[in-house]
Design an enzyme around this catalytic site. Structure first.
Site, short mmCIF file in Angstrom:
data_model
loop_
_atom_site.label_atom_id
_atom_site.label_comp_id
_atom_site.label_asym_id
_atom_site.label_seq_id
_atom_site.Cartn_x
_atom_site.Cartn_y
_atom_site.Cartn_z
N LYS A 37 1.04 -1.06 0.18
CA LYS A 37 0.28 -0.54 0.02
C LYS A 37 0.59 1.40 0.02
O LYS A 37 1.96 1.49 0.24
CB LYS A 37 -0.88 -0.29 1.25
CG LYS A 37 -0.20 0.20 2.34
CD LYS A 37 -1.62 -0.55 3.20
CE LYS A 37 -0.29 -0.24 5.61
NZ LYS A 37 -1.00 -0.69 6.30
N ARG A 132 -9.84 0.01 15.77
CA ARG A 132 -9.93 0.15 14.65
C ARG A 132 -11.25 -0.04 13.88
O ARG A 132 -11.97 0.48 13.70
CB ARG A 132 -8.74 0.14 14.43
CG ARG A 132 -8.05 1.58 13.43
CD ARG A 132 -6.69 1.77 12.77
NE ARG A 132 -6.13 0.62 12.41
CZ ARG A 132 -4.79 -0.18 11.36
NH1 ARG A 132 -4.10 1.46 11.64
NH2 ARG A 132 -4.75 -0.78 11.16
N TYR A 255 16.32 29.28 7.86
CA TYR A 255 15.20 29.96 8.76
C TYR A 255 15.24 30.32 9.79
O TYR A 255 15.17 29.09 10.92
CB TYR A 255 14.17 29.32 8.54
CG TYR A 255 13.09 29.95 7.03
CD1 TYR A 255 13.10 30.95 6.11
CD2 TYR A 255 13.31 28.64 6.15
CE1 TYR A 255 12.85 30.88 5.15
CE2 TYR A 255 12.89 28.85 4.04
CZ TYR A 255 12.46 30.27 4.25
OH TYR A 255 12.68 30.16 3.36
N MET A 303 11.79 24.00 2.57
CA MET A 303 11.44 23.10 1.84
C MET A 303 12.06 22.25 0.64
O MET A 303 11.61 21.22 0.35
CB MET A 303 10.10 24.46 0.77
CG MET A 303 9.67 24.14 -0.05
SD MET A 303 8.15 25.47 -1.37
CE MET A 303 7.47 25.68 0.07
C1 LIG Z 1 -0.20 -1.73 6.85
C2 LIG Z 1 -0.50 -3.45 7.46
C3 LIG Z 1 0.45 -4.40 7.66
C4 LIG Z 1 1.99 -4.62 7.56
O1 LIG Z 1 2.47 -3.55 8.58
P1 LIG Z 1 3.65 -3.31 8.64
O2 LIG Z 1 4.04 -3.20 9.99
O3 LIG Z 1 4.63 -2.71 8.01
O4 LIG Z 1 3.91 -5.01 8.67
C5 LIG Z 1 -0.15 -5.54 7.97
N1 LIG Z 1 -2.13 -5.83 7.90
C6 LIG Z 1 -2.57 -4.36 7.42
C7 LIG Z 1 -3.96 -4.43 7.92
C8 LIG Z 1 -1.89 -3.25 8.06
O5 LIG Z 1 -3.15 -2.67 7.54
#
Ligand SMILES: *Cc1c(COP(=O)(O)O)cnc(C)c1O
Length: 358
Positions: A37, A132, A255, A303
Site C-alpha cells: 500500500k 480501529r 530560517y 522546503m
Molecule cells: C499496513 C498493514 C500491514 C503491514 O504492517 P507493517 O507494520 O508495515 O508490517 C499489515 N496488516 C494490515 C492490516 C495493515 O494495514
C-alpha cells in the site's frame, strides 16, 4: 531537457527480494501477503510489485492500486485492506477477483444483496483490541454463518491486526487469546501478523503473514534498525551539496536562525527539503552522510534545501555526494531524530523526487 537536480531515491530491487526471503525463512509455514500500500511504502508500486512477485499475494488499499496490478498482469491474490469504500466498487472488485476485507456487519448485509459476476473471497476482520477496524469478537460466529450461506461469497479468511506487536512490554498475547476465543473451531484460514509480529512472535504466523515495513528493509522496533535484523534498506535517498557557506562564529543558519555557529565553520547546502518528504521536524543534529562521512544537519529544514555541518568533512565542495538515508544510515535513525517512524518518512517521499530503480 531533464532536470539534473541531484536528489534521487534509488530503489534496490535485490534488497526487496532479499527482505522477502528473510520473511520466508522466518515464517516458513505461512503464505506471504506482501503489503505494498501507499505506493509500495513510497518506493513505487510497479517496481515493488515486480521485485516482490515471488510473494503469494499482495495487499493494497485502493481499488485503483489493485486494478493497476491486474492491468500489469499480476494474477496473485490481492487483498483490499479496508475493503470497499463505496458499494459502487463491488462489481469491479468481483470482476477483478480482488479480496476485500469485510470489517462491518452492514457490509455483510450489502454483500448478501449484491449481484456479482463471480463469488468474492473475503477477509473478515475481527477487532481484538486495537479498536480501529473489525467486528467485535462476540459477533464473529454469526457473521461467519451469514457469509458461509451467502451465494456471493467464495472463501472466508479470518484476520485481525495487532496494536502493540512492536512494543516489548505489551506484545500480542491478549489479542491472540481474544482472537482464538472468538474463532475457535471455525476451521478457516487465518492471517494475523504484521512485520513486527512476524519477526518477534512465531505463534502468530498462521496461514498468511502480512509483512510491510520489513520488506523495505526497515525495522518496526524502536530498539533495532533493519540492518540489525538482517534486512537490507531498499531505498537510498541521496543528493549533493549545491553551495558551501563560510559561516562566522555567532552567525545564524537557515530560517529563524535556529542554528547559531559556535565558531567559524563551513556549512553545506543540500538539495533536499521538506517538499521532497524530508522531515521538517528533524532538527540540528540529525545524522547525514557527506562523501560517506557521518555528520549532522544544522538548523531548520527548508522546503527545498537543508544545511549540513562540514567540520568533519574538510574536503567537501559543491557537488559532494550526500546521503540522507540508506545503507550505513538507517532511515530509522533519521525518523527518530524527527520524532517519527520510518513508515512516515518512506511513505512521504514526494512525487517530484526522481526515482532510479536498480
Ligand atoms: C499496513 C498493514 C500491514 C503491514 O504492517 P507493517 O507494520 O508495515 O508490517 C499489515 N496488516 C494490515 C492490516 C495493515 O494495514
Amino acid at each position: 531537457m531533464l532536470s539534473r537536480r541531484p536528489l534521487v531515491a534509488r530503489i534496490d530491487t535485490a534488497a526487496l527480494a532479499h527482505n522477502l526471503g528473510v520473511a520466508r525463512r522466518l515464517a516458513p509455514g505461512a503464505r506471504i501477503l506482501a503489503v505494498i500500500k501507499a505506493n509500495g511504502y513510497g518506493h513505487g508500486l510497479a517496481h515493488v510489485a515486480d521485485a516482490l512477485r515471488a510473494a503469494d499475494g499482495f495487499a493494497v488499499l485502493t481499488l485503483d492500486e489493485a486494478a493497476g496490478l491486474r492491468t500489469q498482469g499480476y494474477t496473485h491474490p490481492i487483498v483490499l485492506l479496508e475493503g470497499w469504500f463505496h458499494p459502487d466498487e463491488l462489481p469491479e472488485i468481483a470482476r477483478l477477483r480482488l479480496r476485500p476485507v469485510v470489517h462491518r456487519e452492514d457490509q455483510i448485509d450489502l454483500l448478501t444483496k449484491a449481484r456479482l459476476d463471480n463469488r468474492l473471497d473475503v477477509w473478515l476482520k475481527v477487532d481484538t483490541g486495537m479498536h480501529r477496524l473489525g467486528l467485535p469478537p462476540r459477533r464473529v460466529r454469526a457473521a461467519v454463518e451469514r457469509l458461509r450461506s451467502a451465494a456471493q461469497v467464495g472463501s472466508i479468511t479470518l484476520m485481525t491486526h495487532f496494536a502493540c506487536a512492536d512494543e516489548p512490554q505489551l506484545g500480542v498475547q491478549a489479542q491472540l487469546d481474544c482472537f482464538r476465543g472468538a474463532t475457535e473451531g471455525l476451521k478457516l484460514p487465518v492471517s494475523l501478523a504484521n512485520s513486527a509480529a512476524l519477526m518477534r512472535y512465531p505463534q502468530t504466523h498462521a496461514d498468511w503473514v502480512r509483512p510491510g515495513l520489513m520488506l523495505y528493509g526497515a525495522s518496526p522496533f524502536a530498539e533495532h534498525n533493519g540492518e540489525g535484523l538482517g534486512l537490507l534498506p531498499a531505498m537510498t535517498l541521496s543528493s549533493a551539496i549545491i553551495a558551501v557557506q563560510r559561516v562566522r562564529k555567532g552567525e545564524g543558519v537557515g530560517y529563524g536562525a535556529a542554528f547559531v555557529a559556535p565558531r567559524d565553520m563551513d556549512v553545506g547546502v543540500v538539495a533536499c527539503g521538506y517538499a521532497d518528504g524530508y522531515p521538517r521536524h528533524a532538527g540540528t543534529g540529525t545524522p547525514v552522510l557527506v562523501e560517506g562521512r557521518p555528520t549532522r544537519t544544522l538548523g531548520r529544514v527548508s522546503m527545498d534545501m537543508l544545511a549540513v555541518d562540514l567540520s568533519a568533512v574538510p574536503g567537501a565542495h559543491v557537488g559532494s555526494p550526500v546521503q540522507l538515508w540508506g545503507p550505513g544510515l538507517p532511515v530509522e535513525r533519521v525518523a527518530a531524530a524527527a520524532g517519527t517512524v520510518a513508515y512516515e518518512l518512506l511513505t512521504a517521499i514526494a512525487p517530484r523526487v526522481r526515482v532510479e530503480v536498480v
